[in-house]
Design a protein around this motif. Structure first.
Motif, short mmCIF file in Angstrom:
data_model
loop_
_atom_site.label_atom_id
_atom_site.label_comp_id
_atom_site.label_asym_id
_atom_site.label_seq_id
_atom_site.Cartn_x
_atom_site.Cartn_y
_atom_site.Cartn_z
N THR A 164 0.83 -1.21 0.00
CA THR A 164 0.00 0.00 0.00
C THR A 164 0.86 1.26 0.00
N LEU A 165 1.86 1.28 0.87
CA LEU A 165 2.72 2.46 0.94
C LEU A 165 3.43 2.70 -0.40
N ALA A 166 3.92 1.63 -1.00
CA ALA A 166 4.61 1.78 -2.29
C ALA A 166 3.66 2.25 -3.37
N ARG A 167 2.49 1.66 -3.44
CA ARG A 167 1.53 2.00 -4.50
C ARG A 167 0.96 3.40 -4.34
N PHE A 168 1.03 3.96 -3.13
CA PHE A 168 0.57 5.33 -2.92
C PHE A 168 1.73 6.33 -2.85
N GLY A 169 2.93 5.89 -3.25
CA GLY A 169 4.02 6.82 -3.49
C GLY A 169 4.95 7.12 -2.33
N PHE A 170 4.91 6.32 -1.27
CA PHE A 170 5.80 6.57 -0.14
C PHE A 170 7.24 6.17 -0.46
N PHE A 171 7.41 5.12 -1.24
CA PHE A 171 8.75 4.68 -1.66
C PHE A 171 8.59 3.91 -2.98
N PRO A 172 9.65 3.67 -3.72
CA PRO A 172 9.53 3.03 -5.03
C PRO A 172 8.96 1.63 -4.96
N VAL A 173 8.07 1.32 -5.88
CA VAL A 173 7.44 0.00 -5.95
C VAL A 173 8.50 -1.10 -6.08
N GLU A 174 9.58 -0.81 -6.80
CA GLU A 174 10.62 -1.80 -7.03
C GLU A 174 11.23 -2.33 -5.73
N GLU A 175 11.15 -1.53 -4.68
CA GLU A 175 11.75 -1.95 -3.41
C GLU A 175 10.99 -3.11 -2.77
N LEU A 176 9.77 -3.36 -3.23
CA LEU A 176 9.01 -4.50 -2.71
C LEU A 176 9.75 -5.81 -2.96
N SER A 177 10.58 -5.84 -3.98
CA SER A 177 11.32 -7.08 -4.30
C SER A 177 12.38 -7.41 -3.25
N THR A 178 12.62 -6.51 -2.31
CA THR A 178 13.62 -6.77 -1.26
C THR A 178 13.00 -7.33 0.01
N PHE A 179 11.70 -7.56 0.02
CA PHE A 179 10.98 -8.01 1.21
C PHE A 179 11.67 -9.19 1.90
N ARG A 180 11.93 -9.02 3.19
CA ARG A 180 12.51 -10.04 4.07
C ARG A 180 13.92 -10.48 3.67
N LYS A 181 14.59 -9.71 2.86
CA LYS A 181 15.96 -10.06 2.49
C LYS A 181 16.95 -9.32 3.38
N LEU A 182 18.20 -9.80 3.42
CA LEU A 182 19.22 -9.18 4.24
C LEU A 182 19.41 -7.72 3.82
N ASP A 183 19.54 -6.85 4.82
CA ASP A 183 19.78 -5.42 4.63
C ASP A 183 18.61 -4.69 3.99
N SER A 184 17.45 -5.32 3.90
CA SER A 184 16.26 -4.67 3.35
C SER A 184 15.62 -3.76 4.39
N ARG A 185 14.97 -2.71 3.91
CA ARG A 185 14.15 -1.87 4.80
C ARG A 185 12.78 -2.52 5.05
N LEU A 186 12.45 -3.54 4.27
CA LEU A 186 11.16 -4.20 4.36
C LEU A 186 11.31 -5.53 5.09
N GLN A 187 11.46 -5.45 6.40
CA GLN A 187 11.60 -6.65 7.19
C GLN A 187 10.25 -7.33 7.40
N GLY A 188 10.28 -8.55 7.93
CA GLY A 188 9.06 -9.31 8.12
C GLY A 188 8.04 -8.58 8.98
N HIS A 189 8.52 -7.88 9.99
CA HIS A 189 7.69 -6.98 10.79
C HIS A 189 8.26 -5.58 10.61
N PRO A 190 7.41 -4.57 10.48
CA PRO A 190 7.91 -3.21 10.23
C PRO A 190 8.85 -2.73 11.32
N THR A 191 9.90 -2.04 10.89
CA THR A 191 10.86 -1.44 11.83
C THR A 191 11.12 0.01 11.41
N THR A 192 11.67 0.77 12.32
CA THR A 192 11.89 2.20 12.05
C THR A 192 13.36 2.55 11.83
N HIS A 193 14.28 1.67 12.19
CA HIS A 193 15.69 2.08 12.21
C HIS A 193 16.27 2.34 10.83
#
Length: 283
Positions: free
Chosen positions: A79-108
């Motif tokens: 939802t955040l990506a599709r409404f312009g908060f960050f690039p849609v392409e970043e969804l491909s990093t979900f749950r991967k090492l060093d990703s901002r898209l961890q399994g549970h949301p984090t702020t760091h």
């Protein structure tokens, strides 16, 4: 630009495709609740909530949203990506090492749209209430929204927060319960029944609204708009939103089995055929 209802309905299908693609790619994640809450997130960010981009953590004079049941992060991220908060392409990093898209949301890592880390269940309402009171102290007329799983309501901290909200007359909050009747171990009635939740919340001093068609986008928009009219009356507002876990994918519906299980290649293909888009914008 504001989207039409038809555009938003199409977007719910795209978000569902995103959810399945994300969890399939890493063979982990929580598709069931994510699919069930897609209309809620689309309604909230597409029609109901007042927010600004680019995202700022403080969000002064903006509505805030807090996800308490953080395991349904796939629908939140999409939802955040599709409404312009960050690039849609970043969804491909979900749950991967060093990703901002961890399994549970984090702020760091500073992912736009995420204001709290949520993973330990039962804490989101307490945070949302603190923000709502802070807005009142600042003279900020904006609203605070929160989302909670029904299984999560088996946590004691949630009920302390329910009691606190009414006692302190926190009337600038709208808390929605994803009332799908299922949790990781089975049906909520079998694990630990919530009883008459509507009556319980009213007894705790909340204004309670209920929507039986939580996977009907227009119905979800309508109940959220109705909830907004109930704010400012000296009581917190709750919505019991009846959804179907796994909605949109026939083999995922009607069971808790897909709470935290990813589809295999064949299952993903089957799901995509059911979630057909003439021109999908898959990442």
């Amino acid at each position: 630009m504001s989207k039409s209802i038809e555009e938003l309905k199409s977007l719910t299908t795209q978000i569902r495709r995103d959810i399945l693609r994300m969890v399939h790619a890493v063979n982990s994640g929580h598709p069931g609740g994510s699919l069930g809450c897609t209309e809620y997130f689309t309604a909230l960010y597409g029609k109901v909530m007042n927010y600004k981009l680019p995202f700022t953590m403080e969000g002064k004079n903006e509505d805030h949203f807090y996800l308490s049941n953080g395991h349904i992060s796939p629908v939140f991220y999409s939802t955040l990506a599709r409404f312009g908060f960050f690039p849609v392409e970043e969804l491909s990093t979900f749950r991967k090492l060093d990703s901002r898209l961890q399994g549970h949301p984090t702020t760091h890592e500073g992912l736009p749209g995420i204001r709290i880390a949520s993973g330990s269940l039962g804490q989101g309402l307490s945070v949302a209430l603190g923000v709502a009171q802070g807005k009142k102290l600042d003279g900020d007329q904006s609203l605070v929204y929160s989302l909670h799983g029904d299984g999560e309501l088996q946590e004691g901290q949630v009920w302390e927060a329910f009691m606190y909200a009414s006692a302190k007359k926190v009337d600038n909050i709208i808390s929605t319960i994803d009332y799908n009747g299922r949790q990781i171990d089975g049906d909520t009635d079998d694990v630990l029944s919530l009883g008459n939740l509507h009556a319980k919340l009213e007894a705790f001093g909340w204004i309670v609204l209920e929507e039986k068609n939580g996977n009907d986008l227009e119905a979800v928009i309508a109940i959220l708009e109705k909830a907004k009219t109930e704010t400012g009356k000296g009581k917190p507002v709750a919505i019991l939103l009846h959804t179907e876990m796994g909605y949109g994918v026939d083999y995922m519906m009607g069971s808790h089995a897909w709470h935290g299980k990813a589809p295999n290649d064949e299952q993903l293909d089957t799901a995509f055929k059911q979630l057909y888009l003439e021109a999908p914008a898959d990442y």
